[in-house]
Design an enzyme around this catalytic site. Structure first.
Site, PDB file in Angstrom:
ATOM      1  N   HIS A  51       0.882  -1.161   0.000  1.00 41.23           N
ATOM      2  CA  HIS A  51       0.000   0.000   0.000  1.00 41.23           C
ATOM      3  C   HIS A  51       0.926   1.219   0.000  1.00 41.23           C
ATOM      4  O   HIS A  51       2.090   1.116   0.416  1.00 41.23           O
ATOM      5  CB  HIS A  51      -0.881   0.022   1.249  1.00 41.23           C
ATOM      6  CG  HIS A  51      -1.854  -1.122   1.293  1.00 41.23           C
ATOM      7  ND1 HIS A  51      -1.889  -2.036   2.317  1.00 41.23           N
ATOM      8  CD2 HIS A  51      -2.810  -1.487   0.413  1.00 41.23           C
ATOM      9  CE1 HIS A  51      -2.837  -2.924   2.068  1.00 41.23           C
ATOM     10  NE2 HIS A  51      -3.409  -2.617   0.923  1.00 41.23           N
ATOM     11  N   ASP A  54       2.470   1.585   3.226  1.00 43.87           N
ATOM     12  CA  ASP A  54       3.433   0.552   3.643  1.00 43.87           C
ATOM     13  C   ASP A  54       4.838   0.998   3.245  1.00 43.87           C
ATOM     14  O   ASP A  54       5.832   0.557   3.815  1.00 43.87           O
ATOM     15  CB  ASP A  54       3.164  -0.797   2.944  1.00 43.87           C
ATOM     16  CG  ASP A  54       1.850  -1.431   3.359  1.00 43.87           C
ATOM     17  OD1 ASP A  54       1.498  -1.348   4.549  1.00 43.87           O
ATOM     18  OD2 ASP A  54       1.177  -2.025   2.480  1.00 43.87           O
TER      19      ASP A  54
HETATM   20  C1  3MF Z   1      -9.155  -6.841   0.751  1.00 38.20           C
HETATM   21  C2  3MF Z   1      -7.915  -7.077  -0.006  1.00 38.20           C
HETATM   22  C3  3MF Z   1      -6.859  -6.031   0.147  1.00 38.20           C
HETATM   23  C4  3MF Z   1      -6.056  -5.815  -1.105  1.00 38.20           C
HETATM   24  C5  3MF Z   1      -4.930  -4.858  -0.886  1.00 38.20           C
HETATM   25  C6  3MF Z   1      -4.088  -4.612  -2.107  1.00 38.20           C
HETATM   26  C7  3MF Z   1      -5.957  -5.578   2.311  1.00 38.20           C
HETATM   27  O1  3MF Z   1     -10.038  -7.865   0.681  1.00 38.20           O
HETATM   28  O2  3MF Z   1      -7.764  -8.096  -0.633  1.00 38.20           O
HETATM   29  O3  3MF Z   1      -6.009  -6.419   1.211  1.00 38.20           O
HETATM   30  O4  3MF Z   1      -5.556  -7.024  -1.587  1.00 38.20           O
HETATM   31  O5  3MF Z   1      -5.451  -3.665  -0.461  1.00 38.20           O
HETATM   32  O6  3MF Z   1      -4.829  -4.143  -3.149  1.00 38.20           O
END
Ligand code: 3MF
Ligand code: MG
Length: 346
Positions: A51, A54
């Site tokens: 993200h 991150d």
């Molecule tokens: C939610 C997800 C997310 C995405 C992430 C990357 C937190 O169901 O799957 O995980 O995978 O934001 O795009």
């Protein structure tokens, strides 16, 4: 033409976590950033997903600070020999994303989402990836009448167009999920986002990341979804995991719930040379809250092992036999044959 698949694995820092859930606090020690980075290669992973926050501690700081921190992260991942797969703007935690991002009703909130997406692109450039993933968590409604749904589609396309115009090299990958946190998400499935790709200013740079559990939550079959995106030349990443029925998004270890369904996904990826153009096999799996600290990465290593074991099964499956059974329309026997392969009996 099968035989060219290259399977390299990736996950995101959020896939190693302290076990907190909506009903209870952390149950494991926080794993620090450097510790997480050091775990990737040990667990057999070459790619890292991010993200925006991150990569940097906050995106709501002056641009110089973002650049400085992103460069520092680049140095760290280079040091670990990790390849950055994508950056995703986290448009669901900030106070200005309570009502969504690109489709929020307040123009100031929409501008925040657009500005944050531009920052995610800047971060992606520094970190060294051209992939921007959109999981549009809060684009949707709890109350049907709360938004103009037609206008929401228009705004979504405009946001993707803005990103494509802001940087002529980046690609946008939609990761669609039908619910959670929203009751009804806009663009709930792969098919919805695929249709949107073709409405953008540059469809060649808009594609798909399919998460197994997201497809299942929409009542769809992940392998068939993947094949559909592949047909469009748009399956640019996957988030493999598993899901036990229609409930909350469980992010269970790949293959842990339904081994045949996992086999079907590996089969499609193998048969269609997934990874030959550099795509990663992402594993978006979550450790069970019951795992203790020292074994809290099992979900990742086990998912990878199950995937690789299934690749061996897929390679051995007798294609001629499948063709014969298809021609004879003996699908019962075909099903039995696949199940016996999975039981190591064929
Ligand atoms: C939610 C997800 C997310 C995405 C992430 C990357 C937190 O169901 O799957 O995980 O995978 O934001 O795009
Ligand atoms: Mg995911």
């Amino acid at each position: 033409m099968a035989g060219k698949a290259v399977f390299r694995f990736s996950f995101g820092p959020w896939n190693i976590h302290d076990g907190a859930d909506v009903f209870g606090p952390p149950v494991r020690k926080k794993v620090e950033r450097a510790q997480k980075l050091a775990l990737y290669k040990k667990l057999g992973f070459d790619g890292i997903q991010f993200h925006d926050d991150d990569v940097v501690s906050s995106v709501d700081v002056p641009h110089d600070q973002i650049v400085k921190e992103a460069k520092e992260m680049k140095r760290l991942i280079d040091g670990e020999g990790l390849i950055p797969e994508f950056v995703a703007p986290r448009l669901w935690e900030h106070p200005q994303t309570i009502d969504g991002g690109y489709t929020a009703n307040d123009p100031k909130d929409r501008e925040y989402a657009l500005e944050r997406s531009r920052k995610a692109i800047d971060i992606a450039n520094i970190i060294g990836t051209r992939n921007i993933v959109l999981w549009p968590a809060r684009e949707g409604v709890y109350v049907n009448e709360s938004k103009d749904h037609r206008l929401a589609s228009e705004r979504f396309v405009a946001a993707v167009d803005m990103m494509l115009g802001y940087d002529k090299n980046i690609r946008v990958l939609g990761e669609m999920k039908p619910n959670e946190p929203m009751d009804h998400a806009y663009l709930p499935t792969t098919g919805h986002f695929l249709a949107l790709c073709y409405k953008t200013v540059d469809p060649s740079r808009v594609g798909i990341l399919i998460e197994s559990a997201h497809a299942l939550l929409a009542g769809l079959d992940p392998a068939i979804e993947m094949a559909y995106a592949i047909y469009h030349g748009k399956l640019w990443s996957v988030h493999l995991n598993d899901q036990n029925g229609l409930k909350f998004d469980e992010d269970r270890a790949f293959g842990a719930v339904n081994l045949k369904r996992a086999f079907d996904q590996v089969f499609v990826l193998w048969e269609n040379d997934f990874g030959a153009s550099g795509e990663f096999v992402g594993l978006d799996v979550k450790a069970l809250r019951t795992q203790k600290d020292d074994v809290a990465t099992r979900h990742l290593s086990n998912s990878r092992k199950i995937f690789l074991d299934l690749v061996e099964v897929v390679k051995k499956v007798d294609r001629k036999k499948i063709e014969q059974l298809r021609a004879a329309r003996d699908y019962e026997e075909l099903e039995y044959y696949i199940v016996s392969c999975l039981m190591g009996r064929a």
